[in-house]
Design a protein around this motif. Structure first.
Motif, short mmCIF file in Angstrom:
data_model
loop_
_atom_site.label_atom_id
_atom_site.label_comp_id
_atom_site.label_asym_id
_atom_site.label_seq_id
_atom_site.Cartn_x
_atom_site.Cartn_y
_atom_site.Cartn_z
N THR A 64 0.82 -1.23 0.00
CA THR A 64 0.00 0.00 0.00
C THR A 64 0.85 1.27 0.00
OG1 THR A 64 -0.15 -0.26 2.39
CG2 THR A 64 -2.10 -0.85 1.13
N GLY A 66 3.27 1.96 -1.98
CA GLY A 66 3.81 2.27 -3.31
C GLY A 66 3.33 3.63 -3.78
N ARG A 67 4.25 4.40 -4.39
CA ARG A 67 3.88 5.74 -4.91
C ARG A 67 4.43 5.91 -6.31
NH1 ARG A 67 1.23 5.19 -1.16
NH2 ARG A 67 0.87 6.55 0.65
N ARG A 74 8.50 7.44 0.38
CA ARG A 74 7.61 6.28 0.55
C ARG A 74 7.87 5.25 -0.53
NH1 ARG A 74 2.49 5.66 3.90
NH2 ARG A 74 2.51 7.56 5.11
N ASP A 118 3.43 2.96 20.66
CA ASP A 118 2.92 1.66 21.12
C ASP A 118 2.85 0.77 19.89
OD1 ASP A 118 2.63 3.07 23.37
OD2 ASP A 118 0.47 2.80 23.58
N SER A 262 -12.97 -6.15 2.00
CA SER A 262 -13.85 -5.22 2.73
C SER A 262 -13.49 -5.25 4.20
CB SER A 262 -15.31 -5.61 2.55
OG SER A 262 -15.60 -6.70 3.37
N VAL A 263 -14.06 -4.30 4.91
CA VAL A 263 -13.71 -4.17 6.33
C VAL A 263 -14.05 -5.43 7.11
CG1 VAL A 263 -14.17 -2.88 8.42
CG2 VAL A 263 -13.94 -1.68 6.27
N THR A 264 -15.21 -5.98 6.81
CA THR A 264 -15.62 -7.19 7.52
C THR A 264 -14.68 -8.34 7.23
OG1 THR A 264 -17.70 -6.51 6.53
CG2 THR A 264 -17.80 -8.22 8.22
N LYS B 144 -0.75 1.85 30.13
CA LYS B 144 -0.08 0.64 29.65
C LYS B 144 1.30 0.58 30.30
CE LYS B 144 -1.38 -0.74 24.98
NZ LYS B 144 -1.08 -0.48 23.57
N PHE B 329 -0.60 13.51 -2.66
CA PHE B 329 -0.87 12.27 -3.39
C PHE B 329 -2.30 11.79 -3.13
CE2 PHE B 329 -1.08 7.58 -3.14
CZ PHE B 329 -0.72 7.23 -4.44
N ASN B 348 -18.66 -1.12 1.69
CA ASN B 348 -17.58 -1.96 2.23
C ASN B 348 -17.22 -1.62 3.66
OD1 ASN B 348 -17.27 -3.29 -0.17
ND2 ASN B 348 -15.80 -1.79 -0.97
N LEU B 350 -18.33 -1.33 7.48
CA LEU B 350 -19.36 -1.76 8.42
C LEU B 350 -19.70 -0.62 9.40
CD1 LEU B 350 -20.64 -4.54 8.74
CD2 LEU B 350 -19.05 -4.95 10.61
#
Lengths: 302, 709
Positions: A64, A66-67, A74, A118, A262-264, B144, B329, B348, B350
């Motif tokens: 992800t 890549g540019r 990046r 973290d 997708s997110v799910t 933490k 970008f 996409n 939820l």
């Protein structure tokens, strides 16, 4: 110490510095990974009580990021220098600063700072606390006290130092664009740049990652490798199983860059990768236990 | 008396944890020393990323001697018939380290019990403090914590040294592999050597000389002052950012603000993106001109005295350039497809497992926005923009820029909507529908933004409570309370008059298939949930206006209903208006109305009075009651003629003033006539008179519920 003039000089000096601190100088894994942490030399070796100090370069793939070769720092493929120290030495922060000095970087000159980070990798069931190390505002290293890995609490706290080699070299060489970094100066005096070595990769792989990677094939391979890893774990062949887990992790990253998840589903895929890495961690730890943690010596025996 | 100096030397502590830890240490130390009977002088806590420091002046050499009376079981349990101690009595005495001759009897409210005097000689401070300080170290509440060596002790980051002096004496404190000593060190790079200190004063002097500014307030002040100067030097102003100041002051042991510049070309990227890149990732301050536009400059706070400011600024610019390139970008990528396209991509994402995707939520927001447009007086123009806003309001959540900078949600939605040719009102609505984001935040200025904000909030509240996830105790993971408070505040400020109940039931219709609660149960639960928030908001607003009796006003007003929240708001503030004009008059008026109300209610309960208040005024025979009737009629006429064209709140104020004007007549009426006379017709007429007054106020508040002292 004079500044490390070239990219390869940075690598050589870091290897030299950490070899002198008692680290094994190892080599990268031959499976695509997103970070040096995933290399078995870190992920599996941090488990259990056996001491382990190692350092190695890790070519890392972050599809992800890549540019198309157009962003000054990046990259979808870059190099980490990974140092893992078990147990973490009491003066590890100073050791780290000395390693910068060995590169010719005076920490005071570069306004080096340790800024809260973290660290967490859900796919590896791993987390730790530490810092991003900044040099003139640039994050050049992740410095982490590893607390958990593969869902297992660590017997001994490990220090993990992950140098971003390109960024470090950009600071040292004082260049604004990664492709202008001098990779090497040949005996003839000719300069070879990072761009000469890698710019075409960035362009082509960005197109691959974002547009042309065959989603159907990657989805199928994910299932194949996942099942193979499970089968190998049943046979207690943990090292081959772990390689297949890494392959799954990389396939997921490509699918993610392609926007195919997708997110799910995302949660589901990460869950499957974690199942594999967790199983590998447990199986590996058992295998070391069966061998009586043979690398324990002297004081390390309780 | 000696001072206590306690420095916890750490590897870099996260900035946000420093001030809370220091505050906790101060309170805890004060409490524990008090409990340990150690008298002391001033307690101070200061800190940097590498040290948390507790300083207590003039600690007593030893604990105050303890002398107190202790009591035990009742005499009949503690002593036998011969007056000797029983087993229980002896146990009590021995548990205090005493013997039987120390016991005596004492009369208490519980009866006669065994008692004794306990004298305890105070221990030396040096023997008591190590335990207190060690426990304190172990129990600082960090979010933490971590291990760093084989001893497995935990702290927020590794502790590498401890300095602990009582007077000049080192106290024996151990933590993991660290043993307290009399040494400290200066700045990590400028003065790393450890050195011995003898007292708080030499310690503070040492730090000052060795590039550690221990006081966070001081670091903050210096950053602000110097950054201000640098911004002026760049020809602009420092962008105000209190939060960033608080973060940055705790990223360094000593601050050195530096001015840097970047290329002008990046100013083409929306300033919100540039500011986020600077502040979130790099902790840089932005510089603006007097129009609040960005200048191509920034201020970074270095943590080490710069040997070469130019190179340091250049290094920091390099990072910023890469970040800006990245922002540019995403901004560029995001605009490759039309903004409407992103709405489909919400499929996409939820919203909540039982409630479907954000696309589904957007569909519900559209339905509810249309509902509001249909039930409120709005222009065609507003209606069409509101519908469009509802459709687009969440689309920016799936853009690259918002993916990188979640805090730019809404802001980018506005930008992208404008760029794809949407109307200004729609774009503004998209940004505003997130308002208010937190307590004290601005509210939507436009109707379009307000409608979509209301639709979004009612959907979230109804849907989440509907699937059985209403907030419990302090747990409110979906921030429903905040959503309800926002909803109430928007309705109050905009004066939107509509039935909350109908709005809720309409919202239930669109999630009916997903919910586990029955629709009528859910409707009531949501209504009560919102009513409770409305009550809170009203009380808060009244407190701001320094109102008296605010609980009384709100409960009386809510007593006659809260379905129309805007109306409720008007009623409460009309009441408050009157109350603040003349509180005595108001209280008497209220007590009159309460009396009238009670008499009417009682008569109704006992069947003396029908619901309608028609009565034969001709039957009223006393002067005072005929006067009252005349005044009531005058007041009503006046209200009818003057009512048109005024706001609801003004109408209520007029009404209340008219009723207040009746007060002398009501007083006389109560003084001179008896209502519940035997003559049925007369009684009915008098009850009717009171019922008339009650009806006049019943649209405003229920005064029978009010308790006045």
């Amino acid at each position: 110490m004079p500044k490390a003039k070239t990219f390869q000089d940075v690598i050589l000096r870091l290897q030299d510095f950490w070899a002198k601190q008692g680290c094994l100088i190892l080599q990268p894994t031959d499976v695509e990974v997103g970070a040096g942490t995933l290399n078995k030399h870190t992920f599996l070796r941090v488990l259990g009580p056996e001491p382990w100090c190692a350092a190695y370069v890790e070519p890392s793939r972050r599809p992800t990021d890549g540019r198309y070769g157009e962003n000054p720092n990046r990259l979808q493929h870059y190099y980490q220098f990974q140092v893992v120290l078990k147990p973490a030495p009491g003066d590890v922060q100073n050791l780290y600063l000395d390693s910068l000095r060995a590169l010719g970087m005076d920490p005071a000159m570069f306004d080096v700072r340790f800024v809260e980070d973290d660290w967490e990798h859900p796919g590896l069931g791993a987390w730790g606390l530490g810092w991003e190390v900044w040099a003139q505002g640039m994050e050049v290293t992740q410095f982490t006290y590893f607390q958990q890995c593969g869902g297992l609490e660590l017997d001994r706290t490990c220090a993990e130092l992950t140098y971003g080699l390109e960024r470090l070299a950009m600071c040292i060489q004082d260049v604004d664009n990664v492709y202008d970094l001098v990779w090497a100066i040949l005996p003839s005096g000719q300069k070879v740049t990072y761009g000469d070595v890698h710019k075409q990769d960035e362009y082509e792989w960005s197109h691959h990652n974002f547009t042309h990677a065959d989603v159907g094939m990657y989805l199928k391979h994910f299932d194949d490798y996942y099942n193979q890893a499970l089968a190998l774990l049943k046979e207690e062949l943990v090292l081959p199983a772990y390689d297949y887990a890494l392959k799954c992790s990389h396939l997921f990253n490509i699918l993610d860059a392609r926007g195919a998840i997708s997110v799910t589903e995302r949660v589901d895929y990460i869950g499957r990768i974690r199942t594999l890495t967790k199983n590998c961690a447990e199986t590996y730890l058992e295998s070391r236990q069966k061998k009586g943690f043979s690398m324990l010596k002297g004081n390390d025996h309780a | 008396m000696p001072d206590l100096l306690f420095e916890i030397g750490c590897e870099e502590i996260p900035g946000g944890s420093i001030d809370p830890a220091l505050l906790w240490i101060k309170n805890e130390a004060e409490q524990k020393l008090a409990a340990a009977r150690l008298v002391h002088g001033e307690v101070k806590v200061l800190g940097t990323p590498r040290r948390l420091v507790l300083m207590i002046r003039d600690v007593a050499m030893s604990q105050t001697d303890l002398s107190m009376e202790v009591t035990g079981p009742k005499v009949e349990i503690a002593f036998d018939a011969q007056g000797k101690l029983t087993k229980a009595g002896l146990g009590f005495i021995q548990s205090k380290g005493l013997s039987s001759q120390d016991a005596f009897q004492k009369s208490t409210p519980k009866g006669l019990v065994i008692a004794a005097h306990v004298h305890e000689k105070g221990l030396a401070a040096k023997d008591v403090l190590p335990d207190i300080l060690t426990k304190l170290l172990q129990s600082i509440p960090f979010v933490k914590t971590m291990c760093w060596d084989d001893t497995k002790v935990t702290f927020i980051r590794p502790i590498r040294w401890i300095l602990c002096l009582l007077g000049e004496q080192v106290l024996p404190i151990f933590f993991g592999e660290v043993k307290a000593g009399h040494q400290t060190c200066g700045h990590r790079f400028l003065s790393p050597e450890f050195a011995k200190v003898e007292s708080i004063d030499t310690y503070l002097k040492f730090l000052e000389k060795n590039w550690v500014m221990l006081d966070g307030h001081k670091r903050r002040k210096i950053i602000l002052k110097e950054a201000d100067l640098l911004a002026k030097q760049a020809g602009g102003f420092l962008r105000q950012d209190e939060e960033l100041l608080d973060i940055v002051k705790n990223l360094v042991e000593y601050p050195w603000p530096i001015l840097g510049h970047f290329e002008e070309k990046y100013l083409e990227v929306p300033k919100e993106i540039l500011i986020s890149e600077m502040r979130e990732h790099q902790k840089y301050f932005a510089v603006t001109n007097n129009q609040d536009d960005l200048l191509a400059a920034f201020i970074v706070v270095a943590g080490t005295k710069p040997k070469d400011k130019v190179s340091l600024a250049a290094g920091n610019t390099r990072v910023l350039k890469a970040r800006f390139e990245d922002g540019a970008f995403y901004y560029h990528e995001d605009r490759k497809v039309s903004f409407v396209e992103y709405v489909h991509r919400l499929n996409n994402v939820l919203f909540q497992r039982e409630l479907g995707s954000l696309f589904n939520k957007t569909e519900r927001i559209q339905i509810l926005t249309d509902y509001l447009c249909a039930h409120l007086p709005v222009s065609k123009e507003v209606k069409s923009c509101a519908t469009k806003t509802a459709q687009l309001c969440k689309a920016d959540l799936v853009t690259g820029v918002v993916g990188q900078f979640p805090q730019l949600q809404g802001v980018m939605g506005r930008q992208y909507a404008l760029l794809s040719g949407e109307k200004e009102a729609t774009a503004q609505g998209i940004e505003e529908h997130y308002l208010p984001r937190f307590a004290g935040d601005a509210l939507p200025a436009s109707d379009v933004g307000a409608f979509v904000a209301l639709a979004d909030r009612i959907d979230t509240i109804v849907a989440i409570i509907g699937i059985g996830k209403a907030p419990k105790g302090s747990a409110d993971p979906f921030a429903l309370r905040r959503a309800a408070i926002g909803l109430v505040k928007i309705i109050f400020s905009k004066g939107y008059q509509f039935s909350l109940k109908h709005f809720i039931s309409h919202a239930i219709l669109s999630v009916e298939k997903s919910i586990v609660l029955k629709a009528d149960v859910l409707e009531e639960e949501v209504l009560q949930f919102i009513a409770a928030r409305a009550r809170g908001v009203l009380l808060e607003e009244l407190t701001e206006k320094k109102a008296n009796n605010s609980v009384l006003l709100v409960d009386a007003a809510m007593g006659v209903g809260f379905d129309d929240l805007a109306d409720l708001h008007c009623r409460v503030f009309a009441l408050n208006h009157l109350a603040q004009q003349d509180v005595q008059l108001f209280i008497q008026l209220v007590s009159n109305l309460k009396r009238a109300g009670n008499i009417v209610a009682k008569a109704r309960n006992e069947g003396f009075l029908a619901d309608d208040v028609a009565f034969d005024a001709a039957l009223l025979k006393e002067v005072c009651e005929r006067d009252l009737w005349r005044e009531i009629q005058l007041a009503q006429k006046k209200l009818e003629t003057e009512n048109s064209g005024t706001t609801s709140m003004q109408r209520y104020i007029d009404l209340l003033e008219q009723i207040a004007g009746l007060k002398p007549f009501v007083d006389r009426f109560f003084d001179e006539v008896m209502v519940m006379v035997d003559d049925v017709n007369l009684r009915n007429a008098r009850l009717g008179l009171l019922a008339k007054i009650q009806k006049m106020v019943s649209s405003i508040a229920d005064f029978t519920k009010i308790q006045i002292d």
